[in-house]
Scaffold this motif. Structure first.
Motif, PDB file in Angstrom:
ATOM      1  N   GLU A  25       0.839  -1.206   0.000  1.00 38.05           N
ATOM      2  CA  GLU A  25       0.000   0.000   0.000  1.00 38.05           C
ATOM      3  C   GLU A  25       0.872   1.253   0.000  1.00 38.05           C
ATOM      4  N   ASN A  26       1.935   1.250   0.797  1.00 40.05           N
ATOM      5  CA  ASN A  26       2.855   2.393   0.782  1.00 40.05           C
ATOM      6  C   ASN A  26       3.463   2.587  -0.603  1.00 40.05           C
ATOM      7  N   ALA A  32       4.866   9.131  -7.028  1.00 36.73           N
ATOM      8  CA  ALA A  32       5.919   8.886  -8.003  1.00 36.73           C
ATOM      9  C   ALA A  32       5.747   7.534  -8.694  1.00 36.73           C
ATOM     10  N   ILE A  33       5.020   6.629  -8.060  1.00 36.84           N
ATOM     11  CA  ILE A  33       4.812   5.285  -8.620  1.00 36.84           C
ATOM     12  C   ILE A  33       3.494   5.212  -9.373  1.00 36.84           C
ATOM     13  N   LEU A  34       2.417   5.582  -8.714  1.00 34.12           N
ATOM     14  CA  LEU A  34       1.093   5.507  -9.332  1.00 34.12           C
ATOM     15  C   LEU A  34       0.686   6.918  -9.764  1.00 34.12           C
ATOM     16  N   PHE A  39      -7.059  12.283  -6.145  1.00 36.65           N
ATOM     17  CA  PHE A  39      -8.275  11.808  -5.485  1.00 36.65           C
ATOM     18  C   PHE A  39      -8.527  10.329  -5.773  1.00 36.65           C
ATOM     19  N   VAL A  40      -7.918   9.800  -6.830  1.00 33.39           N
ATOM     20  CA  VAL A  40      -8.087   8.392  -7.197  1.00 33.39           C
ATOM     21  C   VAL A  40      -7.020   7.519  -6.544  1.00 33.39           C
ATOM     22  N   ARG A  41      -5.821   8.073  -6.341  1.00 34.13           N
ATOM     23  CA  ARG A  41      -4.656   7.281  -5.970  1.00 34.13           C
ATOM     24  C   ARG A  41      -4.838   6.455  -4.697  1.00 34.13           C
ATOM     25  N   PRO A  42      -5.339   7.002  -3.588  1.00 34.08           N
ATOM     26  CA  PRO A  42      -5.442   6.162  -2.384  1.00 34.08           C
ATOM     27  C   PRO A  42      -6.304   4.925  -2.604  1.00 34.08           C
ATOM     28  N   TRP A  43      -7.441   5.113  -3.263  1.00 36.75           N
ATOM     29  CA  TRP A  43      -8.325   3.964  -3.510  1.00 36.75           C
ATOM     30  C   TRP A  43      -7.681   2.976  -4.469  1.00 36.75           C
ATOM     31  N   ILE A  48      -4.759  -2.117  -5.889  1.00 34.49           N
ATOM     32  CA  ILE A  48      -3.646  -2.834  -6.522  1.00 34.49           C
ATOM     33  C   ILE A  48      -2.881  -3.637  -5.471  1.00 34.49           C
ATOM     34  N   ALA A  49      -2.656  -3.014  -4.304  1.00 33.12           N
ATOM     35  CA  ALA A  49      -1.940  -3.720  -3.240  1.00 33.12           C
ATOM     36  C   ALA A  49      -2.682  -4.979  -2.814  1.00 33.12           C
ATOM     37  N   LYS A  50      -3.990  -4.871  -2.673  1.00 33.89           N
ATOM     38  CA  LYS A  50      -4.782  -6.037  -2.292  1.00 33.89           C
ATOM     39  C   LYS A  50      -4.671  -7.134  -3.330  1.00 33.89           C
ATOM     40  N   ARG A  51      -4.733  -6.757  -4.619  1.00 36.44           N
ATOM     41  CA  ARG A  51      -4.655  -7.741  -5.697  1.00 36.44           C
ATOM     42  C   ARG A  51      -3.287  -8.431  -5.733  1.00 36.44           C
TER      43      ARG A  51
END
Length: 358
Positions: A25-26, A32-34, A39-43, A48-51
């Motif tokens: 998640e971090n 810089a990565i995503l 407003f979209v990035r945290p969700w 992606i982290a969960k997947r």
């Protein structure tokens, strides 16, 4: 005697099975990565982290449930500190700031402030600069230092992609592995070196990130130091994690080409200086299995530098040269090394910021 804090930047890695998800998640919520709207990035990052948690956890299970990166980086830091303090002209202390797992920049900045240095030197354990690695770490450090109230002169070493000492040490490791691989192969089997680096989305490079160019400079410097006439080698990129187009050729594609050419391969992780999941699992397990499936007649790997004395000497020399330079931002050769087309070179960004403030 002056006190100098040398802060080593590295990626970090989970230290237990239940750390894998928050580590990812971090990683995937880093702007810089995503590179999507804020407003979209945290969700999206958490999605992606969960997947990716299950696959990543399986990889870390091969390593005993955790990354070895912190311990290896601590060993590098201790060895570098010892070499720096041999001269006695200043007192050096090494600190570690990981980007995505502990110890991260906030804790490290507080520790540096408590030690009370006269100045700070930021040393990435990424030989090649990218906005996604060193660039992201610099931003995180500057924010953490401000929060910690750490206000001392700071110098940044942005890259050392073709530093002669770094290239020579890398070439020595490659030559040793090359000779061992060659001795284990039949004389008629060709041997190709695959310099494998972590990939990047092509869009990031097109926007001015110098990473791919710097990887090419590293390989050219190492090949030059090897001095093997007619050396068969190629650059390739591993670790694609998103569906967009990434820089290539991929390491998988180069394995397919080697199988077609009936050539054995010696894989050198050219952008990693420490063993971690992308070397110990991706290169040593996954790509080895793929090479065997494809019928590649031999698969060998150059170890990462870790605390190889030649690498530690190169880091010491880089620190001392950066210390002797009056500029707040230095490359291994002092000034900017990247061609002007790379607008995300940190030297270009520093110049643009100066123009804005003028």
């Amino acid at each position: 005697m002056q006190r100098v804090a040398v802060v080593l930047f590295n990626l970090g890695g989970p230290d237990a099975p239940d750390s894998v998800r928050p580590f990812l998640e971090n990683l995937f919520t880093d702007p810089a990565i995503l590179r999507v709207p804020g407003f979209v990035r945290p969700w999206l990052g958490r999605f992606i982290a969960k997947r990716r948690t299950k696959a990543a956890s399986e990889n870390y299970a091969i390593l005993g449930g955790r990354s070895p990166l912190l311990e290896l980086t601590e060993e590098q830091a201790q060895n570098l500190q010892a070499r720096l303090n041999e001269g006695g002209e200043a007192e050096y202390r090494s600190f570690i700031a990981m980007r995505y797992w502990h110890p991260m920049s906030d804790a490290t900045a507080r520790a540096v402030r408590e030690w009370g240095p006269d100045r700070v030197l930021l040393l990435p354990l990424y030989p090649q600069f990218s906005t996604t690695t060193t660039g992201s770490s610099i931003i995180a450090w500057e924010e953490a230092a401000a929060r910690a109230g750490l206000a001392v002169p700071t110098r940044i070493l942005c890259c050392y992609h073709s530093d002669p000492s770094f290239a020579a040490g890398t070439a020595a490791a490659v030559r040793k592995a090359h000779d061992a691989a060659r001795a284990g192969l039949a004389p008629e089997v060709p041997l190709r070196i695959l310099f494998s680096a972590h990939g990047l989305p092509e869009s990031i490079v097109k926007r001015g990130d110098p990473y791919q160019w710097q990887v090419e400079q590293t390989v050219a410097a190492v090949v030059g130091q090897l001095g093997i006439e007619g050396l068969d080698h190629a650059i390739c990129y591993q670790s694609r994690v998103t569906p967009q187009k990434w820089i290539g050729p991929s390491t998988e594609a180069e394995l397919e080409r080697a199988a077609h050419d009936k050539a054995a391969v010696l894989v050198c992780p050219i952008a990693f200086v420490s063993e971690h999941s992308e070397t110990l699992v991706e290169l040593d397990v996954e790509y080895r299995e793929e090479a065997e499936r494809l019928g590649v007649p031999g698969y060998f790997r150059v170890p990462a530098q870790n605390s190889d004395p030649a690498f530690i000497r190169a880091l010491r020399d880089l620190v001392l040269r950066t210390e002797a330079d009056a500029r707040p931002l230095c490359s291994f050769a002092g000034g900017r090394q990247c061609p002007k087309r790379f607008g995300d070179c940190p030297h270009a960004r520093l110049k643009a910021r100066a123009r804005e403030l003028a």
